[in-house]
Design a protein around this motif. Structure first.
Motif, PDB file in Angstrom:
ATOM      1  N   PRO A   1      50.233  53.803  54.455  1.00 33.18           N
ATOM      2  CA  PRO A   1      49.985  52.799  55.722  1.00 33.18           C
ATOM      3  C   PRO A   1      49.898  51.341  55.402  1.00 33.18           C
ATOM      4  N   ILE A   2      49.240  51.034  54.142  1.00 34.65           N
ATOM      5  CA  ILE A   2      49.173  49.713  53.702  1.00 34.65           C
ATOM      6  C   ILE A   2      50.055  49.101  52.761  1.00 34.65           C
ATOM      7  N   ALA A   3      51.215  49.809  52.492  1.00 37.68           N
ATOM      8  CA  ALA A   3      52.292  49.362  51.702  1.00 37.68           C
ATOM      9  C   ALA A   3      52.791  48.318  52.097  1.00 37.68           C
ATOM     10  N   ASP A   4      53.183  47.060  51.419  1.00 36.93           N
ATOM     11  CA  ASP A   4      53.454  45.904  51.888  1.00 36.93           C
ATOM     12  C   ASP A   4      54.023  44.863  50.595  1.00 36.93           C
ATOM     13  N   PRO A   5      55.034  44.334  50.729  1.00 37.17           N
ATOM     14  CA  PRO A   5      55.343  43.470  49.254  1.00 37.17           C
ATOM     15  C   PRO A   5      54.395  42.612  48.954  1.00 37.17           C
ATOM     16  N   GLY A   6      53.718  42.117  49.552  1.00 36.68           N
ATOM     17  CA  GLY A   6      52.461  41.042  49.361  1.00 36.68           C
ATOM     18  C   GLY A   6      51.354  41.848  48.761  1.00 36.68           C
ATOM     19  N   LEU A   7      50.980  42.947  49.171  1.00 36.36           N
ATOM     20  CA  LEU A   7      49.733  43.894  48.940  1.00 36.36           C
ATOM     21  C   LEU A   7      50.155  44.674  47.649  1.00 36.36           C
ATOM     22  N   LEU A   8      51.393  44.952  47.366  1.00 31.52           N
ATOM     23  CA  LEU A   8      51.679  45.833  46.257  1.00 31.52           C
ATOM     24  C   LEU A   8      52.283  44.764  45.090  1.00 31.52           C
TER      25      LEU A   8
ATOM     26  N   GLY B   1      54.436  39.140  41.781  1.00 28.01           N
ATOM     27  CA  GLY B   1      55.544  39.429  40.238  1.00 28.01           C
ATOM     28  C   GLY B   1      56.521  38.246  40.302  1.00 28.01           C
ATOM     29  N   ALA B   2      57.122  38.110  41.519  1.00 29.98           N
ATOM     30  CA  ALA B   2      58.217  37.149  41.882  1.00 29.98           C
ATOM     31  C   ALA B   2      57.533  35.704  41.577  1.00 29.98           C
ATOM     32  N   GLY B   3      56.439  35.449  42.059  1.00 36.33           N
ATOM     33  CA  GLY B   3      55.906  34.032  41.909  1.00 36.33           C
ATOM     34  C   GLY B   3      55.700  33.677  40.363  1.00 36.33           C
ATOM     35  N   PHE B   4      55.136  34.762  39.730  1.00 38.40           N
ATOM     36  CA  PHE B   4      54.799  34.784  38.416  1.00 38.40           C
ATOM     37  C   PHE B   4      56.209  34.217  37.397  1.00 38.40           C
ATOM     38  N   VAL B   5      57.190  34.895  37.795  1.00 33.07           N
ATOM     39  CA  VAL B   5      58.450  34.649  36.935  1.00 33.07           C
ATOM     40  C   VAL B   5      59.183  33.446  37.335  1.00 33.07           C
ATOM     41  N   LEU B   6      58.875  33.159  38.650  1.00 35.83           N
ATOM     42  CA  LEU B   6      59.501  31.620  39.428  1.00 35.83           C
ATOM     43  C   LEU B   6      58.595  30.520  38.257  1.00 35.83           C
ATOM     44  N   ALA B   7      57.300  30.782  38.232  1.00 37.57           N
ATOM     45  CA  ALA B   7      56.584  29.790  37.548  1.00 37.57           C
ATOM     46  C   ALA B   7      56.884  29.625  35.834  1.00 37.57           C
ATOM     47  N   ALA B   8      57.121  30.678  35.389  1.00 33.83           N
ATOM     48  CA  ALA B   8      57.896  30.590  33.985  1.00 33.83           C
ATOM     49  C   ALA B   8      59.217  30.063  34.020  1.00 33.83           C
TER      50      ALA B   8
ATOM     51  N   GLY C   1      47.052  46.744  43.507  1.00 31.35           N
ATOM     52  CA  GLY C   1      47.776  45.887  43.914  1.00 31.35           C
ATOM     53  C   GLY C   1      46.910  44.488  44.064  1.00 31.35           C
ATOM     54  N   ALA C   2      45.946  44.486  44.468  1.00 29.51           N
ATOM     55  CA  ALA C   2      44.855  43.398  44.378  1.00 29.51           C
ATOM     56  C   ALA C   2      44.829  42.881  42.915  1.00 29.51           C
ATOM     57  N   ALA C   3      44.461  43.752  42.269  1.00 33.65           N
ATOM     58  CA  ALA C   3      44.282  43.292  40.770  1.00 33.65           C
ATOM     59  C   ALA C   3      45.581  42.883  40.055  1.00 33.65           C
ATOM     60  N   VAL C   4      46.449  43.497  40.157  1.00 36.48           N
ATOM     61  CA  VAL C   4      47.714  42.942  39.654  1.00 36.48           C
ATOM     62  C   VAL C   4      48.101  41.823  40.305  1.00 36.48           C
ATOM     63  N   SER C   5      48.062  41.395  41.635  1.00 38.01           N
ATOM     64  CA  SER C   5      48.265  40.405  42.188  1.00 38.01           C
ATOM     65  C   SER C   5      47.616  39.023  41.528  1.00 38.01           C
ATOM     66  N   ALA C   6      46.126  39.372  41.592  1.00 40.98           N
ATOM     67  CA  ALA C   6      45.154  38.332  41.261  1.00 40.98           C
ATOM     68  C   ALA C   6      45.488  38.080  39.754  1.00 40.98           C
ATOM     69  N   LEU C   7      46.038  38.954  38.973  1.00 42.35           N
ATOM     70  CA  LEU C   7      46.517  38.711  37.387  1.00 42.35           C
ATOM     71  C   LEU C   7      47.588  37.816  37.199  1.00 42.35           C
TER      72      LEU C   7
END
Length: 356
Positions: free
Chosen positions: A110-117, A122-129, A177-183
């Motif tokens: 029920p909490i699957a979401d592109p932002g939460l997962l 990930g897309a933002g990190f690659v765009l920064a690089a 998801g929260a941990a990976v997103s924060a990293l």
């Protein structure tokens, strides 16, 4: 009405499925939502084009759309600035909402979401690089890297969440998801500081439509359109998959193939959205829940209605962003988060009971 509804269920799930396992849908409610939503979306688009730091009458908007005069400055603003922004809102809103619906249907989470997962991070990190090492890259190539980043983020989240012997529970998925997103967000910010590209990334961090031009819309449209069509083609299979692996496998469905197709759809939709407007979270979480409450759990209706609701919400939120402070727009991602965060906390407290 009951006979029509029962017929719809029978068409959704193969013959032989136990009656208690058949997903319930409300076709009449779904059709009403699609027709009414389309009408409201057209009105919202016209109003979105009209409002801004300088208001333009709706009559002028109509003339610019159907009787364009290149010598009229208002017509130029409408055609070159506000129209692509409004259309991008439709694409992004539909894409993020449908990606959330597909993820929730495939994972029964029920909490699957592109932002939460982790997809957005990930897309933002690659765009920064990319901004740091290849600052002059074309938007066509940029969107491909955004797909790659979304895949990296999702892979890390599901990989870390699956390490426990207890399996991948909704709570464990949210925590990973929260941990990976924060990293990934921290790494992106570190790249921004070191290479002095923080100003370039500020737009992606906030999430907004102010930087959209026809170039992004023209490149994003075929990707999003193809992925939305793919989601509709998979909708019947996702409905069966939402019944559980044992039921769907017993009915002869190739679950691995369906999940692969659904994953590709999600990566394209989330990657295209993030590459254009940045990280807008919670939309893919919130909209599918509202839609399932209204139309049931038949994904043949959940997916198109989610697209309609998501497009409408983003366009309306963008209008609000310009009305609240016309000179310095409020980020659309912030407005969506005001609604999404409380609902996410409600779902966590509820524990996902009663949500397929």
């Amino acid at each position: 009405m009951m006979e029509a509804t029962s017929s719809s269920y029978a068409e959704t799930v193969p013959e032989g499925t136990p009656q208690e396992n058949k997903p319930k849908g409300r076709p009449l409610a779904a059709v009403t939502i699609l027709i009414g939503g389309a009408a409201l979306l057209v009105l919202a688009l016209l109003f979105s084009i009209s409002v801004g730091s300088i208001s333009i009458p709706l009559g002028t908007v109509w003339q610019a759309l159907f009787h364009f005069n290149p010598d009229n400055m208002d017509h130029q603003v409408i055609r070159e600035v506000r129209l692509p922004r409004a259309l991008a809102g439709v694409l992004v809103g539909a894409g993020l909402s449908v990606s959330g619906a597909v993820m929730q249907g495939m994972t029964r989470n029920p909490i699957a979401d592109p932002g939460l997962l982790g997809l957005n991070a990930g897309a933002g990190f690659v765009l920064a690089a990319v901004f740091a090492f290849y600052p002059n890259m074309s938007y066509t190539t940029l969107i491909l890297y955004s797909f790659l980043g979304a895949g990296i983020g999702a892979g890390l989240v599901f990989g870390i969440g699956s390490l426990s012997k207890a399996g991948l529970t909704p709570m464990r998925l949210a925590l990973s998801g929260a941990a990976v997103s924060a990293l990934l967000s921290a790494l992106a910010e570190g790249i921004a500081v070191y290479f002095k590209i923080g100003q370039d990334l500020a737009f992606w961090y906030a999430g907004g439509l102010s930087g959209i031009h026809w170039t992004q819309v023209n490149i994003m449209f075929p990707w999003v359109a193809a992925a939305l069509i793919g989601a509709l083609c998979l909708s019947r299979s996702i409905t069966v998959l939402s019944l559980g692996d044992e039921v769907s496998s017993g009915l002869g469905q190739r679950n691995g193939l369906i999940r692969l197709g659904g994953t590709l759809v999600v990566l394209v939709l989330a990657g295209a959205a993030v590459s254009a407007v940045g990280a807008i979270g919670f939309l893919g979480l919130l909209i599918p829940h509202i839609v399932r409450y209204l139309v049931g759990v038949d994904y043949r209706w959940v997916i198109p209605c989610s697209g309609m609701f998501g497009a409408l919400l983003i366009v309306v939120a963008d209008i609000g962003a310009r009305i609240i402070n016309p000179l310095q727009e409020v980020p659309v991602g912030g407005l969506i988060a005001i609604i999404g965060v409380p609902y996410f906390l409600y779902l966590v407290r509820k524990g996902g009971r009663g949500i397929r």
